[in-house]
Design a protein around this motif. Sequence first.
Motif, PDB file in Angstrom:
ATOM      1  N   ILE A   1      15.595  21.519  12.259  1.00 18.76           N
ATOM      2  CA  ILE A   1      15.919  20.092  12.174  1.00 18.76           C
ATOM      3  C   ILE A   1      14.688  19.302  11.735  1.00 18.76           C
ATOM      4  CG2 ILE A   1      16.539  18.053  13.537  1.00 18.76           C
ATOM      5  CD1 ILE A   1      18.394  19.874  15.173  1.00 18.76           C
ATOM      6  N   LEU A   2      13.529  19.638  12.287  1.00 16.82           N
ATOM      7  CA  LEU A   2      12.282  18.954  11.924  1.00 16.82           C
ATOM      8  C   LEU A   2      11.971  19.133  10.444  1.00 16.82           C
ATOM      9  CD1 LEU A   2       9.969  17.264  12.996  1.00 16.82           C
ATOM     10  CD2 LEU A   2       8.771  19.390  13.569  1.00 16.82           C
ATOM     11  N   GLU A   3      12.190  20.353   9.934  1.00 20.86           N
ATOM     12  CA  GLU A   3      11.954  20.605   8.510  1.00 20.86           C
ATOM     13  C   GLU A   3      12.892  19.784   7.638  1.00 20.86           C
ATOM     14  OE1 GLU A   3      11.573  24.425   6.303  1.00 20.86           O
ATOM     15  OE2 GLU A   3      10.742  25.068   8.256  1.00 20.86           O
TER      16      GLU A   3
ATOM     17  N   THR B   1      16.531  27.508  20.787  1.00 23.22           N
ATOM     18  CA  THR B   1      16.353  26.065  20.778  1.00 23.22           C
ATOM     19  C   THR B   1      15.140  25.688  19.932  1.00 23.22           C
ATOM     20  OG1 THR B   1      17.292  25.950  22.988  1.00 23.22           O
ATOM     21  CG2 THR B   1      16.083  24.040  22.229  1.00 23.22           C
ATOM     22  N   ASP B   2      14.055  26.434  20.047  1.00 27.90           N
ATOM     23  CA  ASP B   2      12.854  26.163  19.250  1.00 27.90           C
ATOM     24  C   ASP B   2      13.146  26.331  17.757  1.00 27.90           C
ATOM     25  OD1 ASP B   2      11.339  25.566  21.428  1.00 27.90           O
ATOM     26  OD2 ASP B   2      10.476  27.578  21.614  1.00 27.90           O
ATOM     27  N   ASN B   3      13.914  27.350  17.438  1.00 27.69           N
ATOM     28  CA  ASN B   3      14.262  27.610  16.049  1.00 27.69           C
ATOM     29  C   ASN B   3      15.124  26.468  15.496  1.00 27.69           C
ATOM     30  OD1 ASN B   3      14.476  28.909  13.645  1.00 27.69           O
ATOM     31  ND2 ASN B   3      16.081  30.321  14.296  1.00 27.69           N
ATOM     32  N   THR B   4      16.057  25.976  16.264  1.00 26.88           N
ATOM     33  CA  THR B   4      16.928  24.879  15.854  1.00 26.88           C
ATOM     34  C   THR B   4      16.122  23.598  15.688  1.00 26.88           C
ATOM     35  OG1 THR B   4      18.771  25.876  17.056  1.00 26.88           O
ATOM     36  CG2 THR B   4      18.998  23.578  16.432  1.00 26.88           C
ATOM     37  N   GLU B   5      15.231  23.338  16.650  1.00 26.85           N
ATOM     38  CA  GLU B   5      14.388  22.136  16.563  1.00 26.85           C
ATOM     39  C   GLU B   5      13.476  22.198  15.351  1.00 26.85           C
ATOM     40  OE1 GLU B   5      12.320  21.629  20.228  1.00 26.85           O
ATOM     41  OE2 GLU B   5      14.158  21.230  21.359  1.00 26.85           O
ATOM     42  N   SER B   6      12.930  23.373  15.083  1.00 25.57           N
ATOM     43  CA  SER B   6      12.055  23.556  13.926  1.00 25.57           C
ATOM     44  C   SER B   6      12.836  23.328  12.630  1.00 25.57           C
ATOM     45  CB  SER B   6      11.457  24.954  13.955  1.00 25.57           C
ATOM     46  OG  SER B   6      10.672  25.176  12.812  1.00 25.57           O
TER      47      SER B   6
END
Length: 80
Positions: free
Chosen positions: A9-11, A2-7
């Motif tokens: 998406i944020l990028e 989830t952190d990797n996906t959020e990161s």
Amino acid sequence: MTDNTESLILEHLKRFQVGQDRIERKLEEIITRMGNLEISVASLRRDFGHSEEIAASMSVRVDRLNERIERIERRLELTS
């Protein structure tokens, strides 16, 4: 994960924001340049109108001079 996906998406959002900022700056530049073009066209129209006014005034003066010359020629009996 989830952190990797959020990161990720944020990028992507940051890249979109950078692209959008660049587009907005270009749009502002285009708007400014378009305004300058409109001012230039208005100035050209004004100058052209002024030139037409001067030409019309000169035409009237030439017509008056022509009438005077014809009257002088008649008085002096110079017409053929």
